[in-house]
Design a protein around this motif. Structure first.
Motif, PDB file in Angstrom:
ATOM      1  N   ALA A 156       1.790   4.327  -8.883  1.00  0.00           N
ATOM      2  CA  ALA A 156       0.346   4.560  -8.920  1.00  0.00           C
ATOM      3  C   ALA A 156      -0.051   5.734  -8.030  1.00  0.00           C
ATOM      4  O   ALA A 156      -0.913   6.548  -8.406  1.00  0.00           O
ATOM      5  CB  ALA A 156      -0.401   3.289  -8.498  1.00  0.00           C
ATOM      6  N   VAL A 157       0.554   5.838  -6.843  1.00  0.00           N
ATOM      7  CA  VAL A 157       0.160   6.929  -5.951  1.00  0.00           C
ATOM      8  C   VAL A 157       0.670   8.269  -6.474  1.00  0.00           C
ATOM      9  O   VAL A 157      -0.009   9.301  -6.346  1.00  0.00           O
ATOM     10  CB  VAL A 157       0.655   6.668  -4.509  1.00  0.00           C
ATOM     11  CG1 VAL A 157       2.136   6.984  -4.338  1.00  0.00           C
ATOM     12  CG2 VAL A 157      -0.182   7.431  -3.494  1.00  0.00           C
ATOM     13  N   ASP A 177       0.836  -1.196   0.000  1.00  0.00           N
ATOM     14  CA  ASP A 177       0.000   0.000   0.000  1.00  0.00           C
ATOM     15  C   ASP A 177       0.873   1.249   0.000  1.00  0.00           C
ATOM     16  O   ASP A 177       1.968   1.255   0.558  1.00  0.00           O
ATOM     17  CB  ASP A 177      -0.909   0.027   1.233  1.00  0.00           C
ATOM     18  CG  ASP A 177      -1.780  -1.210   1.342  1.00  0.00           C
ATOM     19  OD1 ASP A 177      -2.094  -1.800   0.289  1.00  0.00           O
ATOM     20  OD2 ASP A 177      -2.148  -1.581   2.479  1.00  0.00           O
ATOM     21  N   GLU A 218      -1.728   9.268  -9.271  1.00  0.00           N
ATOM     22  CA  GLU A 218      -3.012   9.769  -8.749  1.00  0.00           C
ATOM     23  C   GLU A 218      -2.857  11.179  -8.198  1.00  0.00           C
ATOM     24  O   GLU A 218      -3.730  12.032  -8.365  1.00  0.00           O
ATOM     25  CB  GLU A 218      -3.535   8.841  -7.653  1.00  0.00           C
ATOM     26  CG  GLU A 218      -4.883   9.296  -7.082  1.00  0.00           C
ATOM     27  CD  GLU A 218      -5.352   8.444  -5.925  1.00  0.00           C
ATOM     28  OE1 GLU A 218      -6.035   8.993  -5.035  1.00  0.00           O
ATOM     29  OE2 GLU A 218      -5.043   7.238  -5.895  1.00  0.00           O
ATOM     30  N   ALA A 258       3.053   0.267  -6.577  1.00  0.00           N
ATOM     31  CA  ALA A 258       2.315   1.099  -5.628  1.00  0.00           C
ATOM     32  C   ALA A 258       2.830   2.535  -5.639  1.00  0.00           C
ATOM     33  O   ALA A 258       2.044   3.501  -5.600  1.00  0.00           O
ATOM     34  CB  ALA A 258       2.416   0.504  -4.233  1.00  0.00           C
ATOM     35  N   ALA A 274      -3.286  11.180  -1.559  1.00  0.00           N
ATOM     36  CA  ALA A 274      -3.524  10.136  -2.563  1.00  0.00           C
ATOM     37  C   ALA A 274      -3.187   8.783  -1.955  1.00  0.00           C
ATOM     38  O   ALA A 274      -2.425   8.693  -0.990  1.00  0.00           O
ATOM     39  CB  ALA A 274      -2.672  10.387  -3.817  1.00  0.00           C
ATOM     40  N   LYS A 275      -3.760   7.725  -2.534  1.00  0.00           N
ATOM     41  CA  LYS A 275      -3.455   6.371  -2.070  1.00  0.00           C
ATOM     42  C   LYS A 275      -3.467   5.424  -3.257  1.00  0.00           C
ATOM     43  O   LYS A 275      -4.066   5.708  -4.309  1.00  0.00           O
ATOM     44  CB  LYS A 275      -4.468   5.902  -1.023  1.00  0.00           C
ATOM     45  CG  LYS A 275      -5.871   5.654  -1.565  1.00  0.00           C
ATOM     46  CD  LYS A 275      -6.769   5.063  -0.486  1.00  0.00           C
ATOM     47  CE  LYS A 275      -8.162   4.744  -1.053  1.00  0.00           C
ATOM     48  NZ  LYS A 275      -9.048   4.117  -0.040  1.00  0.00           N
ATOM     49  N   ALA A 276      -2.807   4.259  -3.095  1.00  0.00           N
ATOM     50  CA  ALA A 276      -2.760   3.255  -4.161  1.00  0.00           C
ATOM     51  C   ALA A 276      -2.384   1.914  -3.553  1.00  0.00           C
ATOM     52  O   ALA A 276      -1.830   1.847  -2.453  1.00  0.00           O
ATOM     53  CB  ALA A 276      -1.754   3.648  -5.243  1.00  0.00           C
ATOM     54  N   LYS A 277      -2.679   0.845  -4.285  1.00  0.00           N
ATOM     55  CA  LYS A 277      -2.329  -0.514  -3.858  1.00  0.00           C
ATOM     56  C   LYS A 277      -1.741  -1.263  -5.050  1.00  0.00           C
ATOM     57  O   LYS A 277      -2.089  -0.997  -6.205  1.00  0.00           O
ATOM     58  CB  LYS A 277      -3.572  -1.287  -3.361  1.00  0.00           C
ATOM     59  CG  LYS A 277      -4.244  -0.684  -2.157  1.00  0.00           C
ATOM     60  CD  LYS A 277      -5.471  -1.485  -1.756  1.00  0.00           C
ATOM     61  CE  LYS A 277      -5.115  -2.712  -0.964  1.00  0.00           C
ATOM     62  NZ  LYS A 277      -4.642  -2.408   0.385  1.00  0.00           N
TER      63      LYS A 277
END
Length: 669
Positions: free
Chosen positions: A51-52, A15, A55, A48, A30-33
């Motif tokens: 991706a964050v 994460d 975003e 991860a 922002a967040k991502a997995k």
């Protein structure tokens, strides 16, 4: 500092959360997995991180710190996974192995007793037998991946541990962990256990830090990398490399900090369910307390200072094993993690064909719905036995394959099982995640593979030849019911322990277990329903799937906060640096005060001079360690406990003094 990137690498997901720390209280931006890729951790970590950043849409150069928490060390301890290590015990008798469950934790790993060690006052018991140590080093250097050294009363005088470390490093070139470097407390067997676990975990944490550093470079990040310790504080990555056992409970500690940040609740029972473990803590005044007895993980009581968190081998990816003996139907969960069949089939579609072929066999096999894959990026280790090396070579050559295709005998299954235990082979099997797919509660992976696995599991027989379940839906429901019941008991164990009851008070009580399923309409003469009196905060990617039924069993108010799926990453971004140093003073003879310094004891004639030396050393060492750990603007606090016995004529007898210095600071940007 403006933006901090928090990362949390678990057994299933990695994460990422970006937190703007310039705002009061912090704001998650922002967040991502991404799926954790154990065979190459950089893939999942990098996925991860990218991706964050995508975003967020900002400039990566504005990120001034990356903070990494992980459950990999915790998972490894719970599952018994790790490198093969040799434990060197200096000055101990063989009875030491029976204390602190040291023999059980060692398993089949070698241990050596060496003459030497010290007494309580720091004086030597005997000379260090360097010849015996050199002989052992020469014998074991190609049979292990690291050494752990524990000497009798090393916290009062570490000279024999340091001498042994230098000999072992020079002769083998392997990592060496000394027990006195990890704890200042007495209790030799527990120090030995902690050192041994540290030695097993060194390669694991090294791979994770290296993978994260590589991905930071690829994203153009030049900021520091910090690692979350088990007490929720931070260490600079370079400092953490040699002390991986301190990251046991790193992920859980970060999750508790994330819970306080996300839920806004100051008092609650917090449960974080991951793929491998469930971590439970009592949140009071917005933070978990520290466990004065050391981290308790997977049944082992270590000397690692950590948050008061109870960790059990129970998660969404726990291996489901059907009951094959006895008169009752049923199954067991964990503590070993398995890759869900539904996830395996997403990346390995041949699994569907193999599962269908197994269903065509008229006789169910114990190896049905079980697959293995190699996890040996550096090749086959030299320290494996001949039989283990043989099967490791076959697995490496075959790649992902059905277990039955590799191991067809009990001897072969035993060898493969040991390879899984060493973390060199990954297992895929039916899990609660698969059960959730079958029952339509989760659809993130391949539901067809999950159902085929459930069909194979349900037709396996118990001890009297009866099938375990009538349908794939039935075995899936039993799986989730078992997860809910065991989770509820773990929560009650934690709550009762906070109330002063012994460990395992709920799990070992038949009445409490029966009460989980009672209602007023049962017609039972005795009702024993147990309830939680405080809210239950559930964290983790599968919290919303599993915890409504768990909260119902406990009659508890359930809180699943927004962003509960990345609580660990949020908590990692909110950490600070803390270091603690303890210096002990004893009086081995009248008029002689012995200060037990990190490089060996020093005797002084005056008590006040001894206290001053201890205070100055503790403060200086705490400040230095905080700086090494990555802290800026260090603040110091000092506490001391002096034990004296009053004598006649206003005199006192000095017994012992313990000086403790605590250094805290914000991470260096």
């Amino acid at each position: 500092m403006t933006f901090v990137l928090g990362l949390d690498t678990g057994g299933t997901f990695t994460d990422a959360a970006l937190v703007n720390t310039a705002k009061e209280g912090g704001i998650m931006t922002a967040k991502a997995k991404a799926l954790t890729t154990r065979q190459d951790l950089s893939i999942g970590v990098g996925g991860a991180m990218r991706a964050v950043v995508e975003e967020w849409g900002g400039d990566p150069r504005d990120i001034q710190l990356v903070s990494l928490s992980t459950t990999l060390a915790t998972n490894a301890v719970v599952e018994g996974v790790g490198g093969r290590v040799a434990l060197v015990l200096i000055g101990f008798d063989e009875g030491a192995l029976e204390r602190a469950d040291l023999a059980k934790a060692l398993g089949n790993d070698p241990h050596i007793f060496i003459t030497g060690g010290h007494r309580n006052d720091g004086a030597p018991m005997a000379a260090l037998d360097k010849d015996a140590l050199k002989k052992a080093a020469d014998t074991l250097k190609n049979d292990v991946s690291a050494f752990a050294v524990a000497s009798h009363f090393a916290t009062r005088n570490p000279e024999h541990e340091m001498a042994a470390r230098d000999i072992l490093r020079e002769m083998t070139g392997l990592p060496v962990t000394c027990s006195h470097e990890l704890s200042s407390s007495l209790g030799g067997p527990r120090r030995a256990l902690t050192a041994m676990l540290n030695a097993r975990l060194i390669n694991l944490l090294e791979r994770l830090i290296e993978a994260t550093s590589q991905q930071m470079t690829s994203l153009g990040l030049t900021c520091p990398l910090m690692v979350v310790k088990g007490d929720g504080s931070l260490l600079h990555a370079d400092f953490a490399r040699t002390r991986p056992v301190e990251t046991v409970l790193s992920g859980p500690a970060a999750s508790q900090a994330g819970a306080a940040f996300l839920a806004g609740a100051s008092t609650a029972l917090v449960s974080d369910i991951g793929g491998t473990t469930t971590d439970i803590a009592y949140l009071r005044d917005g933070a978990p307390g520290l466990n004065a007895d050391g981290a308790y993980v997977g049944g082992w009581r270590t000397m690692v200072e950590a948050a008061d968190i109870r960790t059990s081998g129970l998660g969404g990816d726990s291996e489901v094993t059907p009951q094959s003996r006895g008169l009752k139907k049923g199954l067991s969960l964990g503590p070993r993690r398995a890759i869900p069949l539904s996830l395996l089939a997403r990346d390995y579609p041949q699994a569907i064909t193999a599962l269908e072929a197994q269903l065509q066999n008229p006789v169910p096999q114990a190896t049905d719905a079980r697959f293995i894959m190699p996890m040996m990026p550096d090749g086959i280790p030299d320290w494996l036995s001949k039989s283990e090396a043989k099967f490791a070579e076959a697995i490496l050559e075959s790649g992902t394959s059905a277990l039955a295709d590799i191991a067809s005998s009990q001897v072969a299954l035993g060898a493969v099982d040991r390879l899984i235990g060493r973390g060199l082979v990954a297992l895929s099997a039916f899990t609660p995640t698969d059960a959730a797919h079958v029952l339509g509660r989760f659809d993130g992976f391949n539901a067809e593979a999950a159902k085929l696995g459930a069909m194979l599991l349900s037709r396996q027989k118990n001890g009297i030849g009866e099938a375990n379940a009538e349908s794939p839906e039935a075995i899936s429901q039993v799986t989730l019911d078992t997860l809910a019941e065991r989770s509820a008991l773990s929560l009650l164990d934690a709550a009762l322990a906070q109330d002063g009851w012994p460990e395992g008070s709920a799990s070992n009580n038949a009445m409490i277990q029966a009460g989980l399923h009672q209602s007023d309409e049962d017609g039972k003469l005795v009702q024993s329903k147990t309830r939680l009196s405080l809210p239950l905060i559930a964290l983790g990617a599968s919290a919303a799937t599993h915890y409504p039924s768990i909260a119902q069993l406990l009659g508890a108010e359930l809180i699943v906060p927004m962003h509960a799926d990345v609580a660990g990453a949020v908590g990692a971004a909110a950490g600070s640096v803390r270091q603690r140093v303890m210096i002990t003073i004893t009086q081995p003879a009248e008029g002689r005060f012995r200060v037990h310094l990190p490089d060996g004891p020093r005797d002084l004639k005056d008590k006040q001079e001894a206290l001053t030396l201890a205070r100055d050393t503790a403060e200086a060492l705490a400040r230095t360690r905080a700086a090494q750990a990555g802290a800026a603007h260090v603040e110091l606090s000092l506490s001391e406990e002096i034990k004296e016995v009053p004598l006649a004529e206003n005199k006192t007898l000095f017994i012992e003094g313990v000086i403790q210095a605590n250094a805290t600071g914000v991470p260096t940007a």
